[in-house]
Design a protein around this motif. Structure first.
Motif, mmCIF file in Angstrom:
data_model
loop_
_atom_site.group_PDB
_atom_site.id
_atom_site.type_symbol
_atom_site.label_atom_id
_atom_site.label_comp_id
_atom_site.label_asym_id
_atom_site.label_seq_id
_atom_site.Cartn_x
_atom_site.Cartn_y
_atom_site.Cartn_z
ATOM 1 N N THR A 55 0.824 -1.213 0.000
ATOM 2 C CA THR A 55 0.000 0.000 0.000
ATOM 3 C C THR A 55 0.859 1.266 0.000
ATOM 4 O O THR A 55 0.483 2.258 -0.629
ATOM 5 N N ARG A 56 1.994 1.218 0.642
ATOM 6 C CA ARG A 56 2.903 2.371 0.622
ATOM 7 C C ARG A 56 3.346 2.654 -0.820
ATOM 8 O O ARG A 56 3.354 3.803 -1.275
ATOM 9 N N MET A 57 3.675 1.606 -1.557
ATOM 10 C CA MET A 57 4.123 1.785 -2.937
ATOM 11 C C MET A 57 2.954 2.150 -3.862
ATOM 12 O O MET A 57 3.134 2.902 -4.827
ATOM 13 N N ALA A 58 1.750 1.650 -3.575
ATOM 14 C CA ALA A 58 0.575 2.026 -4.368
ATOM 15 C C ALA A 58 0.337 3.528 -4.249
ATOM 16 O O ALA A 58 0.031 4.209 -5.242
ATOM 17 N N GLY A 73 3.739 8.227 -10.376
ATOM 18 C CA GLY A 73 3.734 7.476 -11.632
ATOM 19 C C GLY A 73 5.049 6.815 -11.969
ATOM 20 O O GLY A 73 5.287 6.445 -13.115
ATOM 21 N N ASP A 74 5.910 6.642 -10.980
ATOM 22 C CA ASP A 74 7.238 6.061 -11.195
ATOM 23 C C ASP A 74 7.125 4.539 -11.335
ATOM 24 O O ASP A 74 6.585 3.860 -10.461
ATOM 25 N N GLN A 75 7.653 4.006 -12.427
ATOM 26 C CA GLN A 75 7.576 2.570 -12.688
ATOM 27 C C GLN A 75 8.317 1.740 -11.633
ATOM 28 O O GLN A 75 7.956 0.597 -11.377
ATOM 29 N N THR A 76 9.332 2.323 -11.007
ATOM 30 C CA THR A 76 10.025 1.625 -9.929
ATOM 31 C C THR A 76 9.075 1.398 -8.754
ATOM 32 O O THR A 76 9.067 0.328 -8.151
ATOM 33 N N ASP A 77 8.249 2.398 -8.445
ATOM 34 C CA ASP A 77 7.259 2.244 -7.380
ATOM 35 C C ASP A 77 6.224 1.185 -7.750
ATOM 36 O O ASP A 77 5.779 0.425 -6.902
ATOM 37 N N LEU A 78 5.834 1.144 -9.020
ATOM 38 C CA LEU A 78 4.885 0.121 -9.477
ATOM 39 C C LEU A 78 5.482 -1.269 -9.307
ATOM 40 O O LEU A 78 4.809 -2.195 -8.837
ATOM 41 N N HIS A 79 6.752 -1.405 -9.652
ATOM 42 C CA HIS A 79 7.441 -2.689 -9.485
ATOM 43 C C HIS A 79 7.511 -3.067 -8.005
ATOM 44 O O HIS A 79 7.243 -4.218 -7.628
ATOM 45 N N TYR A 102 -8.838 8.192 -10.157
ATOM 46 C CA TYR A 102 -8.358 6.836 -9.880
ATOM 47 C C TYR A 102 -7.566 6.251 -11.050
ATOM 48 O O TYR A 102 -7.019 5.159 -10.937
ATOM 49 N N ALA A 103 -7.460 6.981 -12.145
ATOM 50 C CA ALA A 103 -6.599 6.543 -13.249
ATOM 51 C C ALA A 103 -5.145 6.457 -12.789
ATOM 52 O O ALA A 103 -4.336 5.772 -13.414
ATOM 53 N N ALA A 104 -4.821 7.137 -11.690
ATOM 54 C CA ALA A 104 -3.450 7.108 -11.155
ATOM 55 C C ALA A 104 -3.173 5.847 -10.354
ATOM 56 O O ALA A 104 -2.031 5.598 -9.975
ATOM 57 N N ALA A 105 -4.198 5.033 -10.086
ATOM 58 C CA ALA A 105 -4.003 3.805 -9.301
ATOM 59 C C ALA A 105 -3.131 2.812 -10.058
ATOM 60 O O ALA A 105 -3.093 2.803 -11.299
ATOM 61 N N ALA A 106 -2.456 1.987 -9.304
ATOM 62 C CA ALA A 106 -1.632 0.939 -9.926
ATOM 63 C C ALA A 106 -2.535 0.019 -10.752
ATOM 64 O O ALA A 106 -3.618 -0.343 -10.308
#
Length: 107
Positions: free
Chosen positions: A45-48, A55-61, A102-106
């Motif tokens: 949840t912290r990374m979400a 919008g950082d792909q590292t955070d998504l990973h 909510y388009a910003a959600a993972a």
């Protein structure tokens, strides 16, 4: 493989009420259902939230890694359904931290 019921719960839609009710009924639900709440998913949840804000792909990973690690703590031999519920899986509530929808959600 047990069923997984994923309830990311959009903010302000009764998610907390559902979670309180599930927690209160946990004893009765236990024969049929396992529950995971926000406190079981803190890294994910912290990374979400970070991903929704930046919008950082590292955070998504890292979100995917944290979510996978949390789910892997559940016993794979347990055939009861697993319900995962946390509004924080949607990231920040729109209107906070620069998130507008909510388009910003993972994904």
């Amino acid at each position: 493989m047990p069923r997984i019921l994923l309830h990311p719960g959009f903010h302000k839609t009764g998610t907390s009420s559902l979670q309180r009710g599930a927690a209160e009924l946990q004893q009765a639900l236990r024969p049929h259902l396992r529950l995971m709440f926000t406190h079981d998913l803190l890294d994910a949840t912290r990374m979400a939230k970070r991903f929704s804000a930046y919008g950082d792909q590292t955070d998504l990973h890292r979100f995917a890694e944290g979510f996978t690690a949390a789910v892997r703590t559940a016993d794979p031999e347990d055939l009861r359904a697993l319900m995962i519920t946390s509004e924080d899986l949607c990231g920040y509530i729109p209107g906070n931290h620069g998130v507008t929808t909510y388009a910003a959600a993972a994904p």
